[in-house]
Enzyme design. Structure first.
Site, PDB file in Angstrom:
ATOM      1  N   GLU A 174       0.828  -1.216   0.000  1.00 12.40           N
ATOM      2  CA  GLU A 174       0.000   0.000   0.000  1.00 12.40           C
ATOM      3  C   GLU A 174       0.858   1.259   0.000  1.00 12.40           C
ATOM      4  OE1 GLU A 174      -0.550  -2.671   1.854  1.00 12.40           O
ATOM      5  OE2 GLU A 174      -2.388  -3.396   0.912  1.00 12.40           O
ATOM      6  N   HIS A 197     -12.066  -6.149   7.760  1.00 13.25           N
ATOM      7  CA  HIS A 197     -12.682  -5.753   6.498  1.00 13.25           C
ATOM      8  C   HIS A 197     -13.897  -4.862   6.723  1.00 13.25           C
ATOM      9  CE1 HIS A 197     -10.412  -9.361   5.472  1.00 13.25           C
ATOM     10  NE2 HIS A 197     -10.377  -8.937   4.233  1.00 13.25           N
TER      11      HIS A 197
END
Ligand code: TPP
Lengths: 337, 410
Positions: free
Chosen positions: A60, A129
């Site tokens: 990321e 999530h």
């Protein structure tokens, strides 16, 4: 005009932007060939080629760091972080770099990037999530933070974000990807195709960043919400039969203070709803502003309804984030005060 | 069942500490001219040795020898010498200015001048560096005005960055110098992104990334290598190994790997080590890497082996962690003296001219300082406006910042 899901609207926004400006590039984990785990970028690689829409290594900080470099070059990267929960490795690049490059170089370099990320719960994603990290961004000067609540806004706001000269965090409530959600988990989701706000123009249009929208006009109490919670708030107002005005913030930074103040000055009551954890959440900012600007109009203490101050549980997610029941109780509370 | 011994943690330590006798006998130094120069299209696995050796051009006698020699004309070498001397004089004046309280902080390049000064000359106008804080030579060698650098250091009314950045954190798009971040390593992966963009647009410009030995431990360094190797980005990945990261010796970040350059090999990136105190060697290697990048052959990793002679910054006292005489024992010598000797051996320079050049450069720096100080220093004279605090956070000032600016009285 077509009916689109939020996924399709997001995709259409990137498609329109890539067609209009060949400096727009789209990349992230699995976004190229496959089109992303939520398919938001499906078909873009086939249409625009592998150098404008491509897969990246699982890094990321690499995704955001390279996007920053590309923006410094003159491109307009629109990158995807697969889930908001995984933006933390890129947090340094977002908050210390992207947010400050214009300021620290006095405009010599700028950073027009968009970082898209699916946020929030309601899909049994568990702790890793389901996160809503918007307050971690709204505390950072130099970033813009957007949370759409429907396909029409998602497309118009995403195009505006891509065209914006500054870095924009674009948080997509994944619970709304396929249809609006009223917080009743036992009720099936109504698809966007049966919903007015599922109607999305095919071509180019923008929605200005920094403007809230009144979703329901009322005079008894103002409910300030964004993302999934807009729908929960609407359901709660219906269920409780309360004449609530529901404001969809759409953009958290910059924030449309005027719309909030105008509404609270009218209603004299305010409830702020978000699904991120309560403590130091974005709701605290809204409450502080309401206190500062509407104190003499208030007839009851402002109340916050938010996720609990715990990690997001897997099995009990329906008890975790605010449903119409909790919002309804808060409405009753401020109405009685 | 195996009777196992108790475990113990290995914590690397430098060979000597203050009070000890400096010792660089473990540093293997290849003879000048002895390392081969492969074609730029070589595969990384065919030049593994170059990640463990040291490319050197200048020998002990001041001659340029071997396959890496000859990348610069006499004229260019004289300019190089002048640039290094300028940087050194600039450092000395600014260090003094900091001690006099004219600014808060300074970081010098003493001993490392060749790295950035020589490297810049291998780049073209339009290429972009993503520097860290010890590469001011990139600006000096590109003729960026010293007065502007000083204005930045003084945060005065003419500071191009309006007093927003720590001293020495320059920015100049025009001179291919990306705005410096205080957060180490972030710029490394940004450089790769810039290079990828150039490739996406079928441009011909390349990028250069800069990092110190200590900062290679940051994850952004590794992200950068992954992206650079995956997309074969036209980028030069520089590691400046000056032996020390503040008080921490290079063995802490390097760990078990033989060299920092060797980190590139696992990524399939051609990796070379160069004598960072040898202006000619740095230039030749930089040029080789730049050519690779321009021919779309992808990234190159360069470890510049050098020594930080001065303190880490004005807030540091190196005598607390290393022998005072360690820099004198550094086997690769002083970059300025080495190039000076070479030019004298070549017959294009002399002691007299050197002394004269030194005096001229000192005058030039003092004159620049005078001009900069006329615009103010950190605590005296002209200052950027308080209004500037609020400008430039966004392209357009949002309402909440405007309200705050008005509250502040501007
Ligand atoms: C992310 C981050 N961590 C820590 C620091 C504090 N810091 C500044 S310089 C430095 C040492 C860097 O050493 P090295 O990379 O070897 O570069 P050198 O100073 O030797 O040129 C440290 C730890 C920082 N600026 N950023």
């Amino acid at each position: 005009m077509a009916r689109m899901t939020m996924i399709e609207a997001v995709r259409s926004a990137m498609d329109v932007s890539m067609a209009k400006d060949d400096n727009v590039v789209v990349f992230g984990e699995d976004v190229g060939y496959f089109g992303g785990v939520f398919r938001c970028t499906q078909g873009l690689q086939a249409k625009y080629g592998r150098t404008r829409c491509f897969d990246t290594p699982i890094s990321e900080s690499g995704i955001v760091g390279t996007a920053i470099g590309m923006a410094a070059y003159g491109l307009k990267p629109c990158v995807e972080i697969q889930f908001a929960d995984y933006m933390y490795p890129a947090y340094d690049q977002l908050t210390q770099e992207a947010a400050r490059i214009r300021y620290r170089s006095n405009g010599d370099f700028t950073c027009p990037i968009v970082v898209r990320m699916p946020t929030g719960g309601g899909i049994f994603g568990g702790q890793t999530h389901s996160q809503s990290p918007e307050a971690l961004f709204t505390h950072v000067c130099g970033l813009k933070v957007i949370v759409p609540s429907n396909p029409y806004d998602a497309k118009g706001l995403l195009i505006a974000a891509i065209e914006d000269p500054d870095p924009v965090m674009f948080l997509e409530p994944k619970r709304l990807y396929n249809g609006p959600f009223d917080g009743h988990h036992e009720r099936p989701v109504t698809p966007w195709s049966k919903h007015e706000l599922g109607e999305v123009p095919d071509g180019h249009y923008t929605i200005p960043i920094g403007k809230a929208e009144v979703r329901r006009v009322g005079s008894a109490v103002t409910v300030v919400a964004y993302g999934t919670m807009v729908h929960v708030a609407l359901a709660a107002a219906e269920d409780a039969g309360i004449d609530a005005e529901v404001i969809d913030l759409r953009s958290l930074l910059p924030l449309d203070l005027d719309t909030i103040v105008k509404s609270v000055a009218k209603t004299g009551r305010c409830v702020v709803v978000h699904e991120a954890t309560l403590t130091s959440g974005f709701g605290a900012e809204v409450v502080a502003l309401v206190q500062e600007h509407c104190f003499y109009h208030l007839e009851a203490p402002v109340v916050r309804v938010a996720g609990w101050d715990t990690p997001y549980p897997h099995a009990q997610e329906w008890d975790y984030f605010p449903g119409p029941g909790r919002v309804g109780r808060a409405l009753a509370e401020v109405m009685e005060a | 069942m195996v009777d196992s011994a108790r475990l113990s943690l290995h914590v690397p330590e430098p060979a000597v500490r203050p009070g000890g006798q400096p010792d660089f006998s473990n540093v293997k130094i290849a003879k000048a001219g002895s390392v081969p120069r492969p074609g730029v299209d070589v595969a990384s696995e065919d030049i593994r040795d170059l990640a463990y050796s040291i490319i050197r051009v200048l020998n002990r006698d001041g001659e340029a020898v071997g396959p890496w020699a000859g990348s610069l004309s006499d004229e260019e070498l004289l300019t190089g010498l002048r640039n290094m001397m300028k940087l050194r004089a600039f450092d000395a004046r600014m260090l003094m200015a900091q001690r006099q309280g004219k600014t808060s902080f300074y970081m010098q390049h003493l001993g490392e001048e060749a790295v950035s000064c020589a490297f810049r000359k291998a780049l073209k106008k339009g290429d972009m560096n993503f520097p860290t804080y010890r590469q001011a030579g990139l600006l000096i060698a590109d003729d960026y005005p010293m007065v502007e650098m000083m204005n930045q250091i003084y945060s005065n009314e003419s500071d191009p960055l309006h007093g927003r950045q720590l001293p020495i954190m320059y920015s100049s798009k025009e001179h291919g110098f990306f705005t410096i971040s205080g957060n180490l390593a972030t710029q490394y992966v940004q450089a790769v992104g810039w290079a990828m963009a150039s490739a996406i647009k079928n441009d011909s410009r390349i990028a250069a990334a800069w990092i110190g030995d200590g900062s290679t431990a940051e994850s952004d360094f590794h992200s950068a290598l992954v992206f650079a190797s995956t997309y074969k980005a036209p980028v030069i990945l520089n590691i400046v190994n000056n032996q020390w990261a503040i008080s921490t010796f290079q063995g802490i970040a390097r760990g078990g790997s033989g060299t920092f350059a060797a980190r590139g090999l696992g990524f399939g990136i051609p990796a070379l080590r160069v004598d960072g105190n040898d202006y000619l060697a740095v230039h030749a290697v930089a040029r080789w890497a730049a050519e690779r990048a321009r021919r779309n052959l992808g990234p190159t990793l360069i470890e510049h082996v050098t020594y930080r002679v001065g303190a880490h910054s004005t807030s540091d006292d190196p005598s607390a962690y290393r022998p005072k005489t360690e820099s004198e024992a550094w086997p690769l010598g002083d970059p300025v003296l080495r190039l000076k000797k070479h030019l004298i051996v070549k017959g294009v320079w002399s002691e007299e001219r050197h002394v004269q050049a030194e005096a001229e450069i000192t005058d030039e720096v003092i004159e620049a300082q005078r001009q900069a100080e006329a615009h103010g220093t950190l605590h005296a004279g002209g200052k950027p406006s308080v209004r500037d605090i609020f400008e430039g956070v966004y392209a357009e000032m949002p309402a909440h910042i405007r309200r705050q600016r008005q509250k502040a009285g501007y």
